[in-house]
Motif scaffolding. Structure first.
Motif, PDB file in Angstrom:
ATOM      1  N   ALA A  26       0.877  -1.179   0.000  1.00  0.00           N
ATOM      2  CA  ALA A  26       0.000   0.000   0.000  1.00  0.00           C
ATOM      3  C   ALA A  26       0.905   1.216   0.000  1.00  0.00           C
ATOM      4  N   GLY A  27       0.560   2.234  -0.757  1.00  0.00           N
ATOM      5  CA  GLY A  27       1.394   3.424  -0.767  1.00  0.00           C
ATOM      6  C   GLY A  27       2.820   3.114  -1.169  1.00  0.00           C
ATOM      7  N   LYS A  28       3.773   3.483  -0.330  1.00  0.00           N
ATOM      8  CA  LYS A  28       5.203   3.370  -0.628  1.00  0.00           C
ATOM      9  C   LYS A  28       5.629   1.964  -1.031  1.00  0.00           C
ATOM     10  N   GLY A  29       5.023   0.933  -0.464  1.00  0.00           N
ATOM     11  CA  GLY A  29       5.432  -0.441  -0.751  1.00  0.00           C
ATOM     12  C   GLY A  29       4.583  -1.154  -1.779  1.00  0.00           C
ATOM     13  N   ALA A  30       3.851  -0.414  -2.601  1.00  0.00           N
ATOM     14  CA  ALA A  30       2.930  -1.034  -3.561  1.00  0.00           C
ATOM     15  C   ALA A  30       3.660  -1.939  -4.552  1.00  0.00           C
ATOM     16  N   VAL A  31       2.995  -3.018  -4.927  1.00  0.00           N
ATOM     17  CA  VAL A  31       3.557  -3.934  -5.920  1.00  0.00           C
ATOM     18  C   VAL A  31       3.444  -3.318  -7.317  1.00  0.00           C
ATOM     19  N   PHE A  32       4.125  -3.960  -8.287  1.00  0.00           N
ATOM     20  CA  PHE A  32       4.136  -3.463  -9.662  1.00  0.00           C
ATOM     21  C   PHE A  32       3.147  -4.234 -10.534  1.00  0.00           C
ATOM     22  N   THR A  33       2.569  -3.510 -11.476  1.00  0.00           N
ATOM     23  CA  THR A  33       1.718  -4.139 -12.478  1.00  0.00           C
ATOM     24  C   THR A  33       2.597  -4.815 -13.541  1.00  0.00           C
ATOM     25  N   HIS A  34       1.971  -5.515 -14.461  1.00  0.00           N
ATOM     26  CA  HIS A  34       2.677  -6.176 -15.562  1.00  0.00           C
ATOM     27  C   HIS A  34       3.503  -5.169 -16.372  1.00  0.00           C
ATOM     28  N   ASP A  35       3.005  -3.942 -16.460  1.00  0.00           N
ATOM     29  CA  ASP A  35       3.668  -2.903 -17.236  1.00  0.00           C
ATOM     30  C   ASP A  35       4.689  -2.110 -16.427  1.00  0.00           C
ATOM     31  N   GLY A  36       4.973  -2.541 -15.200  1.00  0.00           N
ATOM     32  CA  GLY A  36       5.993  -1.881 -14.404  1.00  0.00           C
ATOM     33  C   GLY A  36       5.553  -0.589 -13.758  1.00  0.00           C
ATOM     34  N   ARG A  37       4.268  -0.475 -13.454  1.00  0.00           N
ATOM     35  CA  ARG A  37       3.754   0.713 -12.793  1.00  0.00           C
ATOM     36  C   ARG A  37       3.164   0.332 -11.436  1.00  0.00           C
ATOM     37  N   ASN A  38       2.932   1.333 -10.606  1.00  0.00           N
ATOM     38  CA  ASN A  38       2.249   1.134  -9.335  1.00  0.00           C
ATOM     39  C   ASN A  38       0.861   1.756  -9.434  1.00  0.00           C
ATOM     40  N   GLU A  39      -0.155   0.964  -9.193  1.00  0.00           N
ATOM     41  CA  GLU A  39      -1.530   1.444  -9.239  1.00  0.00           C
ATOM     42  C   GLU A  39      -2.154   1.262  -7.867  1.00  0.00           C
ATOM     43  N   LEU A  40      -2.607   2.348  -7.285  1.00  0.00           N
ATOM     44  CA  LEU A  40      -3.032   2.358  -5.893  1.00  0.00           C
ATOM     45  C   LEU A  40      -4.543   2.515  -5.760  1.00  0.00           C
ATOM     46  N   ASP A  41      -5.100   1.773  -4.811  1.00  0.00           N
ATOM     47  CA  ASP A  41      -6.538   1.808  -4.542  1.00  0.00           C
ATOM     48  C   ASP A  41      -6.768   2.026  -3.047  1.00  0.00           C
ATOM     49  N   ALA A  42      -7.866   2.685  -2.693  1.00  0.00           N
ATOM     50  CA  ALA A  42      -8.208   2.849  -1.280  1.00  0.00           C
ATOM     51  C   ALA A  42      -9.681   3.199  -1.138  1.00  0.00           C
ATOM     52  N   SER A  43     -10.225   2.906   0.039  1.00  0.00           N
ATOM     53  CA  SER A  43     -11.602   3.295   0.322  1.00  0.00           C
ATOM     54  C   SER A  43     -11.784   3.565   1.801  1.00  0.00           C
ATOM     55  N   LEU A  44     -12.825   4.327   2.120  1.00  0.00           N
ATOM     56  CA  LEU A  44     -13.088   4.765   3.485  1.00  0.00           C
ATOM     57  C   LEU A  44     -14.599   4.890   3.650  1.00  0.00           C
ATOM     58  N   MET A  45     -15.119   4.459   4.813  1.00  0.00           N
ATOM     59  CA  MET A  45     -16.562   4.568   5.048  1.00  0.00           C
ATOM     60  C   MET A  45     -16.830   4.959   6.488  1.00  0.00           C
ATOM     61  N   ASP A  46     -17.764   5.892   6.654  1.00  0.00           N
ATOM     62  CA  ASP A  46     -18.203   6.370   7.957  1.00  0.00           C
ATOM     63  C   ASP A  46     -19.486   5.634   8.329  1.00  0.00           C
TER      64      ASP A  46
END
Length: 345
Positions: free
Chosen positions: A90-110
């Motif tokens: 997550a964030g700084k330690g995110a894994v790489f996609t097949h194309d060598g990029r980092n794609e980040l996801d997140a969600s939050l609920m109250d």
């Protein structure tokens, strides 16, 4: 003399005395750092770093609750710590996609309002959980993705970084091994669950009795075609209402298919199951029956906690109003939960 008259008066007096209020459970913060943790390949230094990061995240979130802040503040504070630590996916330690990029996801609920915010497929947002909160509180939408989410981050002043910030050598080498296996037509040597390890999440119960939930991830190693997992999907990887909060970690496709986070809360509401019962049913029975695996954390409004998982390890911890962190990594580690007697040394 009518003996019934004083008896009736006594009964009436008893009936008008209010029943003692149930004792409030106090504030709680619960964290996971990803199911799929394996002893093999995890050094003592890595284990120490994981424990230290979970402990720091617990303390940061607890400080918000101790200051009387809402559950949302505690969740975002805790997850931000883990997004900044390269040991988690997550964030700084995110894994790489097949194309060598980092794609980040997140969600939050109250849970108190059922307001929610999520982002998916962002490449330059330092802390995606903070952008998810901006989506929730400062837009009419629930989810934003890709370039549009990044444009919204610029509008809202959410910190953005050069994508190279997310590159770590460990994650890069994970991708290189996967690409070689792809080219040779070989099955991946790395277990499927390990490709998802490191997703982070947090749940909080504040002094007002309100719940919140959040989850953040870098997805899965070698993913293609803009794949999105469960973490940014409300009801799949993250859910909270007025009585239940859940954050999941595992093979996202299966969590999406069973609406895992909402399913746990639904079982608690409609079957009157405890967090332990509902978590066990969904995480350790329903998802594995379809071929998936992983874990979750569950928190109820009355302070019950469950941490079901079906892998060798899941970095996890909790902290109550007393400010004492409780942390564990592997399935054979005793981790007493709130209300339970402390485990024997």
């Amino acid at each position: 003399m009518n003996v019934l008259r004083p008896l009736c008066a006594a009964l009436l007096l008893f009936a008008t005395v209010p029943a003692p209020a149930a004792e409030a459970p106090g504030t709680l913060l619960v964290i996971h750092g990803g199911a799929g943790l394996q002893r093999e390949g995890t050094s003592e230094a890595d284990e120490a770093a994981l424990r230290a990061a979970i402990t720091l995240a617990l303390r940061r979130g607890h400080a918000e609750l101790a200051a009387g802040k809402p559950a949302l503040d505690a969740v975002t504070a805790a997850i931000t710590v883990l997004e900044d630590d390269p040991h988690f996916n997550a964030g700084k330690g995110a894994v790489f996609t097949h194309d060598g990029r980092n794609e980040l996801d997140a969600s939050l609920m109250d849970g108190a309002t059922r307001m929610a915010g999520a982002v998916a497929g962002v490449h330059d947002v330092k802390n995606p959980i903070l952008l998810a909160r901006e989506v929730m509180q400062h837009s009419p939408h629930v989810m934003m993705a890709g370039a549009g989410a990044e444009a919204f981050a610029r509008e809202r002043g959410v910190e953005q970084v050069d994508p190279s910030y997310f590159r770590t050598e460990r994650r890069w080498q994970q991708l290189q091994r996967a690409l070689k296996e792809d080219a040779a037509g070989q099955a991946h040597a790395e277990p499927e669950v390990a490709k998802h390890f490191g997703t982070v999440g947090a749940l909080a119960l504040d002094g007002e009795g309100h719940l919140a939930a959040g989850t953040s991830t870098g997805g899965m190693t070698d993913k293609r075609y803009g794949r999105i997992g469960d973490s940014p999907i409300i009801g799949a990887g993250t859910y909270a209402n007025d009585r239940c909060a859940v954050s999941g970690t595992g093979w996202g496709e299966f969590y999406i298919r069973v609406s895992a986070a909402h399913e746990i809360c639904a079982r608690m509401a409609y079957l009157d199951e405890t967090p332990v019962q509902a978590g066990e049913a969904v995480i350790n029975r329903e998802i594995p029956a379809l071929g998936g695996d992983g874990g979750a954390i569950v928190l109820s409004a009355d302070g019950q906690v469950a941490m079901p998982f079906n892998t060798e390890g899941m970095a996890r911890g909790w902290i109550g109003a007393d400010g004492v962190p409780h942390v564990a990594l592997y399935s054979d580690e005793a981790l007493g939960l709130p209300g339970e007697a402390a485990p024997a040394p």
